[in-house]
Design a protein around this motif. Sequence first.
Motif, PDB file in Angstrom:
ATOM      1  N   PRO A  20     100.200 -55.086 -21.051  1.00 22.62           N
ATOM      2  CA  PRO A  20     102.183 -54.543 -21.242  1.00 22.62           C
ATOM      3  C   PRO A  20     102.369 -53.465 -20.280  1.00 22.62           C
ATOM      4  CG  PRO A  20     100.277 -53.685 -22.946  1.00 22.62           C
ATOM      5  CD  PRO A  20      99.773 -54.571 -22.430  1.00 22.62           C
ATOM      6  N   ILE A  25     101.999 -49.028 -22.045  1.00 26.56           N
ATOM      7  CA  ILE A  25     100.215 -48.686 -22.401  1.00 26.56           C
ATOM      8  C   ILE A  25     100.200 -47.291 -21.960  1.00 26.56           C
ATOM      9  CG2 ILE A  25      98.014 -48.375 -20.776  1.00 26.56           C
ATOM     10  CD1 ILE A  25      99.570 -51.389 -19.749  1.00 26.56           C
ATOM     11  N   SER A  55      86.534 -48.801 -29.440  1.00 31.07           N
ATOM     12  CA  SER A  55      86.942 -49.926 -29.516  1.00 31.07           C
ATOM     13  C   SER A  55      88.090 -50.121 -29.933  1.00 31.07           C
ATOM     14  CB  SER A  55      85.953 -51.441 -30.479  1.00 31.07           C
ATOM     15  OG  SER A  55      86.406 -52.304 -30.499  1.00 31.07           O
ATOM     16  N   GLY A  56      88.643 -50.941 -29.225  1.00 30.89           N
ATOM     17  CA  GLY A  56      90.149 -51.192 -28.764  1.00 30.89           C
ATOM     18  C   GLY A  56      91.288 -50.075 -28.621  1.00 30.89           C
ATOM     19  N   THR A  57      90.625 -49.417 -28.016  1.00 32.58           N
ATOM     20  CA  THR A  57      91.279 -47.799 -27.529  1.00 32.58           C
ATOM     21  C   THR A  57      92.479 -48.853 -25.862  1.00 32.58           C
ATOM     22  OG1 THR A  57      89.216 -47.019 -26.736  1.00 32.58           O
ATOM     23  CG2 THR A  57      90.394 -46.804 -28.228  1.00 32.58           C
ATOM     24  N   GLY A  58      92.409 -49.494 -25.513  1.00 32.66           N
ATOM     25  CA  GLY A  58      92.289 -50.071 -23.739  1.00 32.66           C
ATOM     26  C   GLY A  58      91.356 -50.146 -23.167  1.00 32.66           C
ATOM     27  N   LYS A  59      90.973 -49.483 -22.442  1.00 38.52           N
ATOM     28  CA  LYS A  59      89.696 -49.698 -21.540  1.00 38.52           C
ATOM     29  C   LYS A  59      89.311 -50.757 -21.001  1.00 38.52           C
ATOM     30  CE  LYS A  59      85.761 -49.506 -24.075  1.00 38.52           C
ATOM     31  NZ  LYS A  59      85.882 -49.912 -25.875  1.00 38.52           N
ATOM     32  N   ASP A  60      89.722 -52.359 -21.658  1.00 35.71           N
ATOM     33  CA  ASP A  60      89.763 -53.358 -20.348  1.00 35.71           C
ATOM     34  C   ASP A  60      91.206 -53.440 -19.563  1.00 35.71           C
ATOM     35  OD1 ASP A  60      88.095 -56.029 -21.275  1.00 35.71           O
ATOM     36  OD2 ASP A  60      89.569 -56.570 -20.257  1.00 35.71           O
ATOM     37  N   ILE A  61      91.745 -52.665 -20.197  1.00 33.74           N
ATOM     38  CA  ILE A  61      93.780 -52.602 -19.711  1.00 33.74           C
ATOM     39  C   ILE A  61      93.304 -51.994 -18.221  1.00 33.74           C
ATOM     40  CG2 ILE A  61      95.778 -51.321 -20.010  1.00 33.74           C
ATOM     41  CD1 ILE A  61      95.646 -52.606 -22.351  1.00 33.74           C
ATOM     42  N   LEU A 206     104.674 -47.961 -29.548  1.00 36.98           N
ATOM     43  CA  LEU A 206     103.859 -49.743 -29.481  1.00 36.98           C
ATOM     44  C   LEU A 206     104.427 -50.523 -30.788  1.00 36.98           C
ATOM     45  CD1 LEU A 206     100.336 -47.383 -29.355  1.00 36.98           C
ATOM     46  CD2 LEU A 206     101.746 -49.086 -27.713  1.00 36.98           C
ATOM     47  N   PHE A 210     104.657 -54.541 -29.707  1.00 36.40           N
ATOM     48  CA  PHE A 210     104.479 -55.434 -30.485  1.00 36.40           C
ATOM     49  C   PHE A 210     105.110 -56.368 -30.623  1.00 36.40           C
ATOM     50  CE2 PHE A 210     100.384 -53.197 -29.352  1.00 36.40           C
ATOM     51  CZ  PHE A 210      99.609 -53.613 -28.664  1.00 36.40           C
ATOM     52  N   ILE A 242      94.107 -49.738 -30.934  1.00 35.34           N
ATOM     53  CA  ILE A 242      95.317 -50.465 -31.173  1.00 35.34           C
ATOM     54  C   ILE A 242      95.656 -51.536 -31.060  1.00 35.34           C
ATOM     55  CG2 ILE A 242      97.004 -51.074 -28.781  1.00 35.34           C
ATOM     56  CD1 ILE A 242      96.407 -48.324 -27.484  1.00 35.34           C
ATOM     57  N   ARG A 243      94.137 -52.371 -31.133  1.00 39.92           N
ATOM     58  CA  ARG A 243      93.327 -53.879 -31.215  1.00 39.92           C
ATOM     59  C   ARG A 243      94.117 -53.582 -32.958  1.00 39.92           C
ATOM     60  NH1 ARG A 243      88.984 -54.374 -29.825  1.00 39.92           N
ATOM     61  NH2 ARG A 243      89.550 -55.556 -28.154  1.00 39.92           N
ATOM     62  N   GLU A 246      98.235 -53.659 -33.093  1.00 40.25           N
ATOM     63  CA  GLU A 246      98.587 -54.993 -32.247  1.00 40.25           C
ATOM     64  C   GLU A 246      98.307 -55.824 -33.496  1.00 40.25           C
ATOM     65  OE1 GLU A 246      97.291 -55.855 -28.404  1.00 40.25           O
ATOM     66  OE2 GLU A 246      98.012 -57.690 -28.725  1.00 40.25           O
TER      67      GLU A 246
HETATM   68  N1  LIG Z   1      97.884 -48.465 -23.528  1.00 35.22           N
HETATM   69  C1  LIG Z   1      97.969 -50.034 -25.171  1.00 35.22           C
HETATM   70  N2  LIG Z   1      99.693 -50.674 -24.751  1.00 35.22           N
HETATM   71  C2  LIG Z   1      99.277 -51.829 -25.559  1.00 35.22           C
HETATM   72  N3  LIG Z   1      98.438 -52.525 -25.933  1.00 35.22           N
HETATM   73  C3  LIG Z   1      97.143 -52.249 -25.916  1.00 35.22           C
HETATM   74  C4  LIG Z   1      96.947 -50.687 -24.828  1.00 35.22           C
HETATM   75  N4  LIG Z   1      95.381 -50.692 -25.676  1.00 35.22           N
HETATM   76  C5  LIG Z   1      94.935 -51.281 -25.343  1.00 35.22           C
HETATM   77  N5  LIG Z   1      96.435 -52.475 -25.663  1.00 35.22           N
HETATM   78  C6  LIG Z   1      96.208 -53.776 -27.165  1.00 35.22           C
HETATM   79  O1  LIG Z   1      95.059 -54.372 -27.479  1.00 35.22           O
HETATM   80  C7  LIG Z   1      94.261 -54.727 -27.193  1.00 35.22           C
HETATM   81  C8  LIG Z   1      92.642 -54.029 -27.373  1.00 35.22           C
HETATM   82  O2  LIG Z   1      92.801 -53.625 -25.787  1.00 35.22           O
HETATM   83  P1  LIG Z   1      91.207 -52.841 -24.926  1.00 35.22           P
HETATM   84  O3  LIG Z   1      91.170 -55.045 -25.293  1.00 35.22           O
HETATM   85  O4  LIG Z   1      91.549 -53.224 -23.373  1.00 35.22           O
HETATM   86  O5  LIG Z   1      90.201 -52.979 -25.556  1.00 35.22           O
HETATM   87  P2  LIG Z   1      88.658 -52.064 -25.404  1.00 35.22           P
HETATM   88  O6  LIG Z   1      88.715 -50.842 -25.110  1.00 35.22           O
HETATM   89  O7  LIG Z   1      88.539 -53.049 -23.914  1.00 35.22           O
HETATM   90  O8  LIG Z   1      88.290 -52.327 -26.569  1.00 35.22           O
HETATM   91  P3  LIG Z   1      86.405 -53.247 -26.523  1.00 35.22           P
HETATM   92  O9  LIG Z   1      85.818 -52.096 -26.887  1.00 35.22           O
HETATM   93  O10 LIG Z   1      86.794 -54.147 -28.117  1.00 35.22           O
HETATM   94  O11 LIG Z   1      86.178 -54.178 -26.033  1.00 35.22           O
HETATM   95  C9  LIG Z   1      94.036 -55.553 -26.478  1.00 35.22           C
HETATM   96  O12 LIG Z   1      95.544 -56.542 -27.253  1.00 35.22           O
HETATM   97  C10 LIG Z   1      95.369 -54.912 -25.201  1.00 35.22           C
HETATM   98  O13 LIG Z   1      96.699 -55.601 -24.976  1.00 35.22           O
END
Ligand SMILES: Nc1ncnc2c1ncn2[C@@H]1O[C@H](COP(=O)(O)OP(=O)(O)OP(=O)(O)O)[C@@H](O)[C@H]1O
Length: 362
Positions: A20, A25, A55-61, A206, A210, A242-243, A246
């Motif tokens: 996004p 974000i 989990s799901g807070t956006g670490k990957d992003i 958000l 979405f 956020i997951r 979403e």
């Molecule tokens: N700040 C954000 N804004 C919009 N969408 C987000 C944001 N953060 C996460 N998402 C969406 O939420 C989902 C989970 O994000 P992400 O994989 O980055 O989380 P994570 O912290 O890496 O989770 P995990 O610990 O399970 O690996 C993804 O589909 C991502 O696109």
Amino acid sequence: MPMQTTNSLSSLVQSLGEFPPEQVIFGKSEAMQALRNRMDKVASANVPVLIQGESGTGKDIIARLIHGQSPWKSGPFVKVNCPAIPGTLLESELFGYEKGAFTGAYGTKPGRVEMAHRGTLFLDEISELDLALQSKLLQLLQDGQFCRIGAQEDKKVEVRVVCATNRKLEDEIENGTFRQDLFYRINVVNLRMPPLRERRGDIEGLVHYFLEYYNHKYNCKARPLSSELTAVLQKYHWPGNIRELENLMKRYVILGSEDVISNDLIARGEQEFINPEINLDGPISLKKVTRQATRELERKIILKVLQAHHWNRKQAARALSISYRALLYKIRDAGLPPNRVSRRHSEIPVGETVPSEAVAAD
Ligand SMILES: Nc1ncnc2c1ncn2[C@@H]1O[C@H](COP(=O)(O)OP(=O)(O)OP(=O)(O)O)[C@@H](O)[C@H]1O
Ligand SMILES: [Mg+2]
């Protein structure tokens, strides 16, 4: 308030790349603004970064954004999802091997560390590395050197290491499963991802994003959520962050009915009531936990009675032996929808709002 007006939505959707736009974000919460500041500062420096968060807070992003803002952005971004690769394979996957290093090693194979040369190596769920691999990683971080399995000599790479975890590494150190010296090395800069319940002000933005995104992606026309349901979403505690939000919005867009979301949230609430989440790490306030459980029980009873009376709130109030006004107050306080929205939202003609009394039974 949604962060974009309807007119500018197409630009929002078109600007979608892999993730996004930054305004979505980071939203507008203080916690995310602070994170953004820190991230901007650290992205250009070649220091390891540790991203911690549920989990799901956006670490990957965030890991990808750091790469995209770094001087090595034209280099590779190589992600290693540590738990997804079985322990024995992880070493060869990370560090590669030489021909004949083990049975089946018919040729040489570079590892992901080498592939990330002059780019970013993103180690996801770093706590899953076993102690032997932790030592190899420590060496890499100390002098940029590593050894392929079966090789006689070390190799050198230039790589920026970003790690992520949803565990408390301090606990792993105490248990003896994570090396303290490695922790100090990877934790030069720490970015803590706030859970969604700590940035409630960003939920509406958000939701809006979405909705537009999945409407566009699935060619649907789901309408914006009612203000009542938005208020419910703002109160929910989002254990999946956020997951979870979403996925909920994706289901709403595809199925087109607010009932889907309401029922989902109600079911989740019931589940957690039976199995309350108690954090055993810190002090437990019995008073607080009991108060929460009582509130939850009250919410559940009200909901059952409302359902039994087809959301006729006057009848429900009588059945509960409380005043109508008290029931309205409790419904709002419990974050329940004030009435049952029974029409499919996609069936409501454009421009027509849902008159709350038209769908309420009383
Ligand atoms: N700040 C954000 N804004 C919009 N969408 C987000 C944001 N953060 C996460 N998402 C969406 O939420 C989902 C989970 O994000 P992400 O994989 O980055 O989380 P994570 O912290 O890496 O989770 P995990 O610990 O399970 O690996 C993804 O589909 C991502 O696109
Ligand atoms: Mg992740």
